[in-house]
Design an enzyme around this catalytic site. Structure first.
Site, PDB file in Angstrom:
ATOM      1  N   GLU A   9       0.850  -1.187  -0.074  1.00 49.37           N
ATOM      2  CA  GLU A   9      -0.166  -0.040  -0.016  1.00 49.37           C
ATOM      3  C   GLU A   9       1.091   1.246  -0.062  1.00 49.37           C
ATOM      4  O   GLU A   9       1.960   1.194   0.651  1.00 49.37           O
ATOM      5  CB  GLU A   9      -0.915  -0.130   1.363  1.00 49.37           C
ATOM      6  CG  GLU A   9      -1.653   1.221   1.378  1.00 49.37           C
ATOM      7  CD  GLU A   9      -2.591   1.230   2.606  1.00 49.37           C
ATOM      8  OE1 GLU A   9      -3.079   2.562   3.289  1.00 49.37           O
ATOM      9  OE2 GLU A   9      -2.656   0.270   3.192  1.00 49.37           O
ATOM     10  N   GLU A  47      -2.701  11.767   3.313  1.00 52.66           N
ATOM     11  CA  GLU A  47      -3.370  11.076   4.433  1.00 52.66           C
ATOM     12  C   GLU A  47      -3.535  12.021   5.538  1.00 52.66           C
ATOM     13  O   GLU A  47      -2.362  12.549   5.844  1.00 52.66           O
ATOM     14  CB  GLU A  47      -3.106   9.593   4.488  1.00 52.66           C
ATOM     15  CG  GLU A  47      -3.935   9.054   5.827  1.00 52.66           C
ATOM     16  CD  GLU A  47      -3.626   7.564   6.028  1.00 52.66           C
ATOM     17  OE1 GLU A  47      -4.614   6.718   6.433  1.00 52.66           O
ATOM     18  OE2 GLU A  47      -2.501   7.201   5.479  1.00 52.66           O
TER      19      GLU A  47
END
Length: 362
Positions: free
Chosen positions: A130, A135
């Protein structure tokens, strides 16, 4: 010591190949959502969120295009009930093993309770890895970029050339509460209120078999080569985050990735740090009962682009056609569901934060 980044043109002329840089994905405007599937299952990170179907998102005006700009909203008009506040999570139908990805974004969800992200993930998580490009949670003021991987991927004692601040160095998602190996941008223009006031900018993910790097260019500093449509990473200087791949972290740990965009609420990160991030009370109660607090909980996207190097062997080289592996790798075809198949959760989902979609034949 800084490692030079090979120019894409050089990549496409190595090994006596006839090749070219190719824009393989250009997601923007009225056709943007044609390239994505909507995820409407429960949030694996335990967020207080109801992910809508595509039909619901359109009906409730969560997703629309205006002035060639793509908008992705969360519910900001009603008291929430059931599993949580309405929101959207989308995953690209194409998958990628490498490339140069450009995310031109003008606005991100902000405020207490929000957990927005733009990321890539393989369906066999954590074995296929990932990459978190954008974020953050709550009142966070700088962007966090992170790699999550299976065991055997670490940045410990690895020379890195980056401008960001290293938080953690072991990318193994099965330890340390799945923190991964993260790097924080040091500029407030990279996330939150200042980001939106500055109309965002361009986030670039440069992913090869030798390294993964993430850049961010605020709106008024976007390089001319990106604006002209001829991006040249070798001219950009050091990235915000730099993760060398090799014996410390095999490139094979990252493959078959979809591009994913979402915004969840509370959950394993935003909920656990809700008070320490300067928000008061209970995260779930706040998200449930204060719809007007989420008027800024939306994405405004100009475009997502993916550029790969397609390589074709000369007649002197072995036939039939072979997929070559230079610094970039190209999958001959996107992993899409064909006729007779349905979208379904992968057997080993992306449990890091959100499930990736797989394809299972019926």
């Amino acid at each position: 010591m800084a490692r030079p980044i090979l120019m894409m043109v050089m990549l496409c002329t190595l090994m006596n190949l006839t090749a070219s840089m190719t824009l393989v994905s250009d997601f923007q405007g009225d056709t943007f959502f044609d390239n994505f599937d909507f995820w409407s299952a429960p949030d694996p990170t335990h967020g207080y969120v109801y992910y809508t179907t595509e039909a619901q998102a359109k009906e409730w005006n969560y997703t629309f295009v205006s002035g060639n700009k793509v908008y992705i909203y969360s519910d900001h008009t009603s008291i929430s009930s059931g599993s949580g506040r309405g929101s959207v999570r989308i995953s690209s139908r194409k998958t990628y093993d490498s490339g140069l990805f450009l995310f031109d974004i003008e606005h991100m969800p902000i405020g207490c309770g929000n957990w927005p992200a733009v990321w890539t993930c393989g369906p066999d998580w954590p074995n296929e890895g990932e990459i978190d490009v954008i974020e953050g949670v709550n009142k966070q003021q700088v962007n966090r970029q992170t790699l999550h991987s299976k065991a055997g991927c670490s940045m410990t004692n690895v020379a890195r050339n980056q401008t960001g601040h290293t938080n953690t160095v072991d990318c193994n998602s099965l330890i340390n509460g799945n923190l991964g190996c993260s790097v924080d941008d040091t500029r407030t223009t990279s996330f939150g209120v200042v980001y939106n006031n500055n109309r965002g900018g361009v986030h670039a993910l440069w992913w090869t078999s030798s390294f993964i790097q993430v850049f961010f260019f605020p709106r008024n500093t976007i390089p001319s080569d990106i604006i002209s449509g001829n991006p040249n990473p070798s001219s950009w200087g050091a990235p915000v985050g730099d993760w060398p791949l090799g014996s410390n972290c095999p490139a094979s740990n990252f493959q078959n990735h979809q591009i994913i965009v979402d915004n969840t609420f509370c959950g394993d990160w935003a909920g656990n740090t809700f008070n320490s991030d300067g928000c008061t009370g209970s995260c779930t109660s706040f998200v449930q009962n204060n719809p007007k607090a989420f008027t800024e909980a939306y994405w405004a996207i100009n475009s997502f682009k993916a550029i790969l190097c397609f390589s074709i062997p000369t007649p002197a080289q072995a036939l039939p056609w072979t997929r070559y592996s230079l610094t970039l790798r190209w999958r001959a075809a996107p992993r899409l569901c064909r006729q007779g198949c349905v979208q379904s959760p992968a057997p080993t989902p992306c449990l890091s934060r959100r499930l990736a979609l797989g394809c299972i034949c019926t």
